[in-house]
Design a protein around this motif. Sequence first.
Motif, PDB file in Angstrom:
ATOM      1  N   SER A  58     -52.162   9.869  -3.391  1.00  0.00           N
ATOM      2  CA  SER A  58     -51.327   8.943  -4.162  1.00  0.00           C
ATOM      3  C   SER A  58     -50.993   9.482  -5.558  1.00  0.00           C
ATOM      4  O   SER A  58     -50.250   8.855  -6.301  1.00  0.00           O
ATOM      5  CB  SER A  58     -52.031   7.588  -4.301  1.00  0.00           C
ATOM      6  N   TRP A  59     -51.529  10.642  -5.902  1.00  0.00           N
ATOM      7  CA  TRP A  59     -51.282  11.237  -7.215  1.00  0.00           C
ATOM      8  C   TRP A  59     -49.919  11.930  -7.206  1.00  0.00           C
ATOM      9  O   TRP A  59     -49.424  12.350  -6.158  1.00  0.00           O
ATOM     10  CB  TRP A  59     -52.350  12.267  -7.551  1.00  0.00           C
ATOM     11  N   GLY A  60     -49.363  12.114  -8.388  1.00  0.00           N
ATOM     12  CA  GLY A  60     -48.149  12.900  -8.532  1.00  0.00           C
ATOM     13  C   GLY A  60     -48.497  14.366  -8.676  1.00  0.00           C
ATOM     14  O   GLY A  60     -49.641  14.770  -8.440  1.00  0.00           O
ATOM     15  N   THR A  61     -47.516  15.167  -9.067  1.00  0.00           N
ATOM     16  CA  THR A  61     -47.772  16.575  -9.337  1.00  0.00           C
ATOM     17  C   THR A  61     -47.262  16.911 -10.733  1.00  0.00           C
ATOM     18  O   THR A  61     -46.364  16.248 -11.255  1.00  0.00           O
ATOM     19  CB  THR A  61     -47.092  17.511  -8.318  1.00  0.00           C
ATOM     20  N   MET A  62     -47.860  17.939 -11.309  1.00  0.00           N
ATOM     21  CA  MET A  62     -47.462  18.399 -12.638  1.00  0.00           C
ATOM     22  C   MET A  62     -47.581  19.931 -12.650  1.00  0.00           C
ATOM     23  O   MET A  62     -48.550  20.479 -12.124  1.00  0.00           O
ATOM     24  CB  MET A  62     -48.384  17.804 -13.709  1.00  0.00           C
ATOM     25  N   ALA A  63     -46.601  20.566 -13.247  1.00  0.00           N
ATOM     26  CA  ALA A  63     -46.625  22.026 -13.348  1.00  0.00           C
ATOM     27  C   ALA A  63     -47.545  22.473 -14.469  1.00  0.00           C
ATOM     28  O   ALA A  63     -47.596  21.867 -15.529  1.00  0.00           O
ATOM     29  CB  ALA A  63     -45.214  22.551 -13.614  1.00  0.00           C
ATOM     30  N   VAL A  64     -48.281  23.526 -14.195  1.00  0.00           N
ATOM     31  CA  VAL A  64     -49.104  24.195 -15.197  1.00  0.00           C
ATOM     32  C   VAL A  64     -48.704  25.661 -15.175  1.00  0.00           C
ATOM     33  O   VAL A  64     -48.738  26.268 -14.101  1.00  0.00           O
ATOM     34  CB  VAL A  64     -50.600  24.047 -14.874  1.00  0.00           C
ATOM     35  N   PRO A  65     -48.244  26.270 -16.265  1.00  0.00           N
ATOM     36  CA  PRO A  65     -48.248  25.689 -17.609  1.00  0.00           C
ATOM     37  C   PRO A  65     -47.163  24.632 -17.770  1.00  0.00           C
ATOM     38  O   PRO A  65     -46.169  24.630 -17.059  1.00  0.00           O
ATOM     39  CB  PRO A  65     -47.984  26.889 -18.523  1.00  0.00           C
ATOM     40  N   ASN A  67     -46.460  20.440 -19.884  1.00  0.00           N
ATOM     41  CA  ASN A  67     -47.094  19.236 -20.403  1.00  0.00           C
ATOM     42  C   ASN A  67     -46.336  18.014 -19.930  1.00  0.00           C
ATOM     43  O   ASN A  67     -45.138  18.087 -19.646  1.00  0.00           O
ATOM     44  CB  ASN A  67     -47.238  19.293 -21.927  1.00  0.00           C
ATOM     45  N   TRP A  68     -47.039  16.912 -19.854  1.00  0.00           N
ATOM     46  CA  TRP A  68     -46.431  15.720 -19.294  1.00  0.00           C
ATOM     47  C   TRP A  68     -45.399  15.085 -20.216  1.00  0.00           C
ATOM     48  O   TRP A  68     -44.565  14.316 -19.765  1.00  0.00           O
ATOM     49  CB  TRP A  68     -47.487  14.710 -18.840  1.00  0.00           C
ATOM     50  N   ASP A  69     -45.401  15.400 -21.476  1.00  0.00           N
ATOM     51  CA  ASP A  69     -44.428  14.826 -22.410  1.00  0.00           C
ATOM     52  C   ASP A  69     -42.997  15.250 -22.092  1.00  0.00           C
ATOM     53  O   ASP A  69     -42.051  14.605 -22.546  1.00  0.00           O
ATOM     54  CB  ASP A  69     -44.760  15.230 -23.847  1.00  0.00           C
ATOM     55  N   LEU A  70     -42.828  16.309 -21.345  1.00  0.00           N
ATOM     56  CA  LEU A  70     -41.491  16.789 -21.000  1.00  0.00           C
ATOM     57  C   LEU A  70     -40.980  16.211 -19.684  1.00  0.00           C
ATOM     58  O   LEU A  70     -39.889  16.543 -19.246  1.00  0.00           O
ATOM     59  CB  LEU A  70     -41.486  18.316 -20.942  1.00  0.00           C
ATOM     60  N   VAL A  71     -41.772  15.350 -19.057  1.00  0.00           N
ATOM     61  CA  VAL A  71     -41.385  14.690 -17.815  1.00  0.00           C
ATOM     62  C   VAL A  71     -41.046  13.239 -18.160  1.00  0.00           C
ATOM     63  O   VAL A  71     -41.879  12.530 -18.727  1.00  0.00           O
ATOM     64  CB  VAL A  71     -42.534  14.758 -16.775  1.00  0.00           C
ATOM     65  N   ASN A  72     -39.826  12.813 -17.843  1.00  0.00           N
ATOM     66  CA  ASN A  72     -39.359  11.479 -18.247  1.00  0.00           C
ATOM     67  C   ASN A  72     -40.358  10.373 -17.950  1.00  0.00           C
ATOM     68  O   ASN A  72     -40.604   9.510 -18.786  1.00  0.00           O
ATOM     69  CB  ASN A  72     -38.014  11.157 -17.602  1.00  0.00           C
ATOM     70  N   GLU A  73     -40.919  10.378 -16.772  1.00  0.00           N
ATOM     71  CA  GLU A  73     -41.851   9.333 -16.345  1.00  0.00           C
ATOM     72  C   GLU A  73     -43.066   9.195 -17.270  1.00  0.00           C
ATOM     73  O   GLU A  73     -43.621   8.115 -17.429  1.00  0.00           O
ATOM     74  CB  GLU A  73     -42.303   9.635 -14.915  1.00  0.00           C
ATOM     75  N   TYR A  74     -43.481  10.299 -17.888  1.00  0.00           N
ATOM     76  CA  TYR A  74     -44.692  10.317 -18.712  1.00  0.00           C
ATOM     77  C   TYR A  74     -44.417  10.622 -20.184  1.00  0.00           C
ATOM     78  O   TYR A  74     -45.351  10.780 -20.965  1.00  0.00           O
ATOM     79  CB  TYR A  74     -45.679  11.364 -18.177  1.00  0.00           C
ATOM     80  N   MET A 157     -49.238  17.774 -35.054  1.00  0.00           N
ATOM     81  CA  MET A 157     -47.801  17.618 -35.211  1.00  0.00           C
ATOM     82  C   MET A 157     -47.196  16.812 -34.068  1.00  0.00           C
ATOM     83  O   MET A 157     -46.182  16.158 -34.231  1.00  0.00           O
ATOM     84  CB  MET A 157     -47.135  18.996 -35.281  1.00  0.00           C
ATOM     85  N   TRP A 158     -47.798  16.852 -32.893  1.00  0.00           N
ATOM     86  CA  TRP A 158     -47.250  16.161 -31.733  1.00  0.00           C
ATOM     87  C   TRP A 158     -48.379  15.955 -30.739  1.00  0.00           C
ATOM     88  O   TRP A 158     -49.228  16.809 -30.569  1.00  0.00           O
ATOM     89  CB  TRP A 158     -46.138  17.008 -31.105  1.00  0.00           C
ATOM     90  N   ASN A 159     -48.368  14.850 -30.042  1.00  0.00           N
ATOM     91  CA  ASN A 159     -49.449  14.572 -29.094  1.00  0.00           C
ATOM     92  C   ASN A 159     -49.081  15.077 -27.695  1.00  0.00           C
ATOM     93  O   ASN A 159     -48.928  14.325 -26.758  1.00  0.00           O
ATOM     94  CB  ASN A 159     -49.796  13.085 -29.070  1.00  0.00           C
TER      95      ASN A 159
END
Length: 173
Positions: A58-65, A67-74, A157-159
């Motif tokens: 049920s989890w999503g996916t995220m690219a590494v490298p 960050n989630w701040d660049l994904v609209n949903e997060y 500077m940014w979270n």
Amino acid sequence: MDFKVPILIGILCFIVTSFSYAQSNENISLNGKWSFKTDPYAQGESSQWFAKDVNTTSWGTMAVPGNWDLVNEYSEYVGDAWYTRTFTVKEIQSTEQLRLVFQSVYNNSKVWVNGHLVGEHDFGFLPFHFNISEYINPEKENRLTVLVNNVFKSGAMWNWGWYQKASLVRVNI
């Protein structure tokens, strides 16, 4: 004049040893798609989302490298988030260590391998590593899980939510 030869031999030995040490390390990239889940109510640790057999369907996916701040949903999410993936490694020799290396994780993180907490890091953009040799099941599937908290810290500077690169480094000791 008698001191020059031993000093030169010592320097030569140091160079040869350093070169052979650097050449014998194996770097295994952990970059790519990881399973990802935000944890706004901080229930992941008590629910053991770090367990070796955690169900991530049920989890999503995220690219590494990345960050989630660049994904609209997060993009507006601030708090705990979990990354996990599996990997396999060949047998670890008694003369080797397997180190988990992170280029950076912003800001606070906890790291588990196969359900074992291997360490924490609370220094944002700085690189860090852990010796994970004792937690690895060679030739079998291993689970790596990282809890990241990107709550804004004084002076930041940014979270940003998570990091640049992750890898396993096989090191001769």
